[in-house]
Design an enzyme around this catalytic site. Structure first.
Site, PDB file in Angstrom:
ATOM      1  N   LYS A 264       0.888  -1.162   0.000  1.00  0.00           N
ATOM      2  CA  LYS A 264       0.000   0.000   0.000  1.00  0.00           C
ATOM      3  C   LYS A 264       0.924   1.210   0.000  1.00  0.00           C
ATOM      4  O   LYS A 264       1.580   1.487   1.009  1.00  0.00           O
ATOM      5  CB  LYS A 264      -0.877  -0.022   1.250  1.00  0.00           C
ATOM      6  CG  LYS A 264      -1.721   1.238   1.461  1.00  0.00           C
ATOM      7  CD  LYS A 264      -2.616   1.090   2.692  1.00  0.00           C
ATOM      8  CE  LYS A 264      -3.439   2.339   2.961  1.00  0.00           C
ATOM      9  NZ  LYS A 264      -4.347   2.190   4.121  1.00  0.00           N
ATOM     10  N   GLU A 268      -3.387   7.067   1.985  1.00  0.00           N
ATOM     11  CA  GLU A 268      -3.740   7.324   3.379  1.00  0.00           C
ATOM     12  C   GLU A 268      -2.506   7.509   4.254  1.00  0.00           C
ATOM     13  O   GLU A 268      -2.414   6.960   5.350  1.00  0.00           O
ATOM     14  CB  GLU A 268      -4.624   6.192   3.926  1.00  0.00           C
ATOM     15  CG  GLU A 268      -5.946   6.081   3.180  1.00  0.00           C
ATOM     16  CD  GLU A 268      -6.934   5.098   3.795  1.00  0.00           C
ATOM     17  OE1 GLU A 268      -6.498   4.089   4.383  1.00  0.00           O
ATOM     18  OE2 GLU A 268      -8.144   5.340   3.672  1.00  0.00           O
ATOM     19  N   LYS A 336      -9.708  -2.813  -5.219  1.00  0.00           N
ATOM     20  CA  LYS A 336     -10.927  -3.072  -4.433  1.00  0.00           C
ATOM     21  C   LYS A 336     -12.120  -3.197  -5.369  1.00  0.00           C
ATOM     22  O   LYS A 336     -12.155  -2.548  -6.417  1.00  0.00           O
ATOM     23  CB  LYS A 336     -11.165  -1.938  -3.435  1.00  0.00           C
ATOM     24  CG  LYS A 336     -10.181  -1.925  -2.280  1.00  0.00           C
ATOM     25  CD  LYS A 336     -10.589  -0.931  -1.192  1.00  0.00           C
ATOM     26  CE  LYS A 336      -9.542  -0.946  -0.070  1.00  0.00           C
ATOM     27  NZ  LYS A 336      -9.888  -0.017   1.031  1.00  0.00           N
ATOM     28  N   ASP A 341     -14.660   2.396  -1.494  1.00  0.00           N
ATOM     29  CA  ASP A 341     -14.071   1.666  -0.372  1.00  0.00           C
ATOM     30  C   ASP A 341     -15.015   0.658   0.265  1.00  0.00           C
ATOM     31  O   ASP A 341     -15.540   0.913   1.337  1.00  0.00           O
ATOM     32  CB  ASP A 341     -13.606   2.659   0.701  1.00  0.00           C
ATOM     33  CG  ASP A 341     -12.793   1.982   1.793  1.00  0.00           C
ATOM     34  OD1 ASP A 341     -12.471   0.804   1.637  1.00  0.00           O
ATOM     35  OD2 ASP A 341     -12.484   2.656   2.792  1.00  0.00           O
ATOM     36  N   GLU A 369     -16.319  -4.450   7.730  1.00  0.00           N
ATOM     37  CA  GLU A 369     -16.069  -3.093   8.225  1.00  0.00           C
ATOM     38  C   GLU A 369     -17.292  -2.202   8.051  1.00  0.00           C
ATOM     39  O   GLU A 369     -17.674  -1.466   8.955  1.00  0.00           O
ATOM     40  CB  GLU A 369     -14.875  -2.481   7.474  1.00  0.00           C
ATOM     41  CG  GLU A 369     -14.642  -1.021   7.819  1.00  0.00           C
ATOM     42  CD  GLU A 369     -13.455  -0.398   7.076  1.00  0.00           C
ATOM     43  OE1 GLU A 369     -12.795  -1.099   6.290  1.00  0.00           O
ATOM     44  OE2 GLU A 369     -13.203   0.803   7.288  1.00  0.00           O
ATOM     45  N   TRP A 520     -13.350  12.719   3.757  1.00  0.00           N
ATOM     46  CA  TRP A 520     -13.594  11.868   4.913  1.00  0.00           C
ATOM     47  C   TRP A 520     -14.903  12.252   5.600  1.00  0.00           C
ATOM     48  O   TRP A 520     -15.161  11.873   6.732  1.00  0.00           O
ATOM     49  CB  TRP A 520     -12.397  11.935   5.893  1.00  0.00           C
ATOM     50  CG  TRP A 520     -11.200  11.163   5.376  1.00  0.00           C
ATOM     51  CD1 TRP A 520     -11.175  10.330   4.291  1.00  0.00           C
ATOM     52  CD2 TRP A 520      -9.865  11.139   5.894  1.00  0.00           C
ATOM     53  NE1 TRP A 520      -9.926   9.797   4.094  1.00  0.00           N
ATOM     54  CE2 TRP A 520      -9.087  10.280   5.067  1.00  0.00           C
ATOM     55  CE3 TRP A 520      -9.233  11.761   6.977  1.00  0.00           C
ATOM     56  CZ2 TRP A 520      -7.733  10.020   5.276  1.00  0.00           C
ATOM     57  CZ3 TRP A 520      -7.866  11.496   7.194  1.00  0.00           C
ATOM     58  CH2 TRP A 520      -7.132  10.636   6.348  1.00  0.00           C
TER      59      TRP A 520
HETATM   60  O1  GCW Z   1     -11.409   0.706   4.226  1.00  0.00           O
HETATM   61  C1  GCW Z   1     -10.339   1.507   4.600  1.00  0.00           C
HETATM   62  C2  GCW Z   1     -10.160   1.215   6.047  1.00  0.00           C
HETATM   63  C3  GCW Z   1      -8.747   1.328   6.520  1.00  0.00           C
HETATM   64  C4  GCW Z   1      -7.874   0.504   5.583  1.00  0.00           C
HETATM   65  C5  GCW Z   1      -7.984   1.080   4.179  1.00  0.00           C
HETATM   66  C6  GCW Z   1      -7.204   0.256   3.157  1.00  0.00           C
HETATM   67  C7  GCW Z   1      -5.956  -0.825   6.055  1.00  0.00           C
HETATM   68  O2  GCW Z   1     -11.002   2.044   6.779  1.00  0.00           O
HETATM   69  O3  GCW Z   1      -8.693   0.847   7.828  1.00  0.00           O
HETATM   70  O4  GCW Z   1      -6.540   0.436   6.003  1.00  0.00           O
HETATM   71  O5  GCW Z   1      -9.307   1.065   3.770  1.00  0.00           O
HETATM   72  O6  GCW Z   1      -7.797  -0.591   2.525  1.00  0.00           O
HETATM   73  O7  GCW Z   1      -6.013   0.458   2.994  1.00  0.00           O
END
Ligand code: GCW
Length: 685
Positions: A264, A268, A336, A341, A369, A520
């Site tokens: 990654k 973030e 993803k 997300d 999540e 966010w």
């Molecule tokens: O979905 C978000 C999550 C983070 C996560 C990020 C990612 C591992 O809230 O906690 O970090 O994605 O996929 O990198």
């Protein structure tokens, strides 16, 4: 009469042994006398073959003798053939792993009641080469977005003490075809690559190996600096390259079949090549070059978004598409399923079916999540199949599944990743029902064509009871559960209106104040105003629709042809807009949230009827969860409808039930719990 029924059911219930859920779907009774298993001459007795033989001796009850054979003319790529002739079942493959998968397949058939008839042949080859779990586990034992206790990896005790759980984990994975595990969080600590940690990793890898599972690690791109003491982590710097080459050599000495790295980068706040003015290609290829001599892979994540982007959903495509054709063939871009997300429902990411020369792999989130965590029952096979079967229109027609199964070069590896929902809780996943998602993830990597109904059946029969009075109703619950959650959380393409940080309950108003990034905040996504609701991704808005192939781009970009499940994802829609059923957007929102509530209540009612078929321990645990899920659905409905009504100014339709909560109470409420216990559940609205 009622007393009689009561008595019968008490007797019946008490005859079901209490279970803690730790046996997962592998609840076979061990044979008193071992089944007859023969490893054919010429087949080497590897640890993997020994496991296959032992599992069959212990649990096969079919009467036939079993013959295990590894031979060059057997099925390749982990595939196998099972054939029954007379009273012998022959199991063969080109690899010992294939024979192990044959063994688990035969045992599954036995448990779900599929017989192997005389002369019948079952021949299977997995769809994806790499079927891999991503653990978001930290070296300190916490799990990011984990809802099942702490990490199963006990780093403090390793390598001296090897928990028996590791082998149980490996076995469960092998039984559903999973053959890879990334042990640590993508938000990776540099210390993960210290020599000390690597010896611990090697001890885990030794346990996973006989079960056909390769070990991978997430790496922090700045490791050469943070761990190696170099002044830079610039991928074009010779010292940096040498540091990685030496580190990789050290890893392969300890773990000869090490799988590779997951990265990654520049996402973030994580470091990456862009910190040095380099690109994803520079970063990924540098690691690919040092791994290639050892046969290792780089899985490079496309989950990137900058605070400055006008539309977060567009960014991965914007950053990665121009790089197509430049990645080495041992690089896979991990994408993803949706462009934002892991939301309850997203359209597929436009990066699927887009790049022609770069291998792309889907990343699904098994841990819930954004779907009720370890409380709500949400069976994800339906969602994953929905994504995999979506038409991308690449090259005249390829689904997401087909596009990711296509090899871009003869050497490319196809893969599918799932973010694990496993922790050290007794039942592994916190919720007994959430085991279904681990199960289904593995089975779908193996065979994306198998139906969600079939997977639900397999899981329920093996994990709980094969009684049709249980399987029938619960199959319906599982199959409807994802849509139900979408109904009570975020219907019609709404997304990211969760409470900040923990992502459990609704907070479409969430705004902690201060200098927080706009992307966010829920309002960035829902865009509610006096006109309407939703994010305009048409030509007049961010033009996100243009990232899809035609005719999809036009279809999604037109309010009249956009599938209504994605309406508010792609359009800012007036509250009074009349939808296909003749009702306004506002009325439909009201009815759909209420429908979600009804569905969640129905699930709780169905579970209540299941008492005779489930042991008391798991029944009670699951009952508390279904009851809470039904309450949460009301919480979601009230929060969203009361909040959005401030913008629509429209009344709830007369036949909609009145809200149970007041908006200002809900807005004052702060959920502040990491691990939900029954007591914590009582404190929720
Ligand atoms: O979905 C978000 C999550 C983070 C996560 C990020 C990612 C591992 O809230 O906690 O970090 O994605 O996929 O990198």
């Amino acid at each position: 009469m009622r007393f009689f029924v009561f008595l019968i059911s008490v007797l019946f219930v008490s005859s079901l042994r209490a279970e803690d859920g730790s046996r997962l779907w592998l609840r076979m009774e061990q044979n008193v006398k071992a089944a007859e298993v023969r490893v054919e001459r010429g087949t080497k007795r590897t640890p993997t073959i020994d496991i296959a033989a032992r599992e069959l001796e212990n649990y096969w009850k079919g009467g036939c003798r079993l013959s295990l054979r590894v031979s060059p003319d057997g099925a390749a790529r982990d595939g196998f053939t099972l054939r029954r002739s007379g009273d012998v079942v022959e199991m063969s493959s080109a690899s010992d792993r294939g024979v192990l998968y044959a063994a688990y397949t035969l045992l599954r058939m036995q448990q779900v009641g599929d017989s192997l008839r005389e002369g019948q042949v079952v021949a299977e080859t997995p769809a994806y080469d790499l079927r891999i779990l991503n653990h978001w586990d930290n070296p300190n034992g916490t799990v990011e977005r984990g809802y099942a206790g702490r990490s199963i990896w006990k780093w403090d005790e390793l390598p001296a003490k090897v928990s028996p759980r590791y082998e149980a984990y490996a076995r469960a994975n092998a039984s559903v075809g999973i053959n890879g595990a990334v042990l640590n969080n993508v938000n990776a600590k540099p210390g993960m690559l210290s020599s000390d940690m690597l010896r611990k990793v090697a001890a885990i890898a030794d346990v996973l190996r006989p079960y056909g599972i390769r070990t991978f690690l997430s790496v922090n791109f700045a490791s050469p600096k943070a761990l190696g003491g170099l002044s830079t982590a610039d991928p074009l710097d010779a010292d940096v390259q040498k540091w990685w080459a030496d580190k990789v050599a050290e890893i392969y000495k300890l773990v000869p079949d090490f799988g590779g790295f997951l990265v990654k980068a520049n996402s973030e706040g994580e470091p990456g090549p862009q910190d040095y003015g380099r690109s994803h290609v520079d970063g990924a290829n540098m690691l690919a070059d040092v791994l290639a001599p050892h046969g290792g892979l780089v899985m490079w994540r496309a989950f990137v978004y900058q605070a400055s982007s006008p539309d977060r959903a567009c960014q991965a495509y914007e950053e990665f598409m121009p790089l197509d054709g430049q990645f080495k063939d041992n690089v896979i871009i991990q994408v993803k399923n949706g462009p934002v997300d892991f939301q309850p429902r997203e359209p597929f990411s436009p990066l699927f079916g887009a790049m022609r020369h770069t291998q792309v792999m889907p990343e699904f989130q098994v841990t819930q999540e954004y779907l009720g965590q370890s409380i709500h029952t949400v069976f994800l096979a339906t969602m994953w199949k929905d994504v995999l079967s979506a038409e991308t229109y690449q090259d005249g027609g390829l689904t997401v599944g087909e596009a990711t199964l296509r090899r871009t070069t003869p050497k490319s590896v196809t893969a599918m990743a799932g973010v694990s929902n496993i922790g050290d809780s007794e039942n592994w996943t916190g919720s007994d029902m959430a085991q279904a998602n681990w199960y289904a993830f593995g089975r779908l990597c193996w065979d994306p064509e198998v139906s969600a109904a079939r997977l639900a059946d397999e899981f329920l029969k093996q994990t709980f009871s094969a009684d049709e009075r249980f399987v029938g109703p619960m199959r319906q619950v599982l199959l409807r559960s994802w849509e139900a959650a979408v109904h009570y959380m975020m219907p019609y393409g709404l997304h990211h209106i969760f409470a900040g940080n923990h992502h459990y309950g609704p907070e479409p108003w969430y705004h902690p104040g201060g200098n927080i990034r706009l992307d966010w905040l829920p309002e960035y996504y829902h865009r509610a105003d006096s006109v309407g609701l939703g994010f305009d991704r048409t030509k007049k808005g961010s033009n996100g629709v243009a990232q899809y192939h035609e005719p999809l781009a036009t279809l999604l970009g037109d309010l009249r042809t956009c599938p209504e499940e994605y309406l508010l994802w792609f359009h800012h829609v007036p509250w009074t807009y009349v939808m296909r059923n003749g009702l306004t957007l506002w009325d439909n929102l009201c009815y759909t949230y209420n429908r979600g509530v009804d569905e969640a209540r129905h699930f709780a009612a169905v579970w209540n009827e299941m008492r005779p078929y489930v042991d008391g321990e798991r029944f009670a645990r699951q009952k508390a969860r279904f009851d809470r899920q039904a309450k949460d659905a009301v919480w979601w409905r009230d929060a969203c409808l009361l909040y959005f009504r401030q913008f629509s100014g429209m009344p709830l339709p007369a036949d909609c039930p009145a809200p149970q909560h007041r908006l200002d109470d809900l807005m004052k409420y702060r959920l502040n719990i990491d691990n939900y216990t029954a007591a914590d559940m009582e404190k929720l609205p």
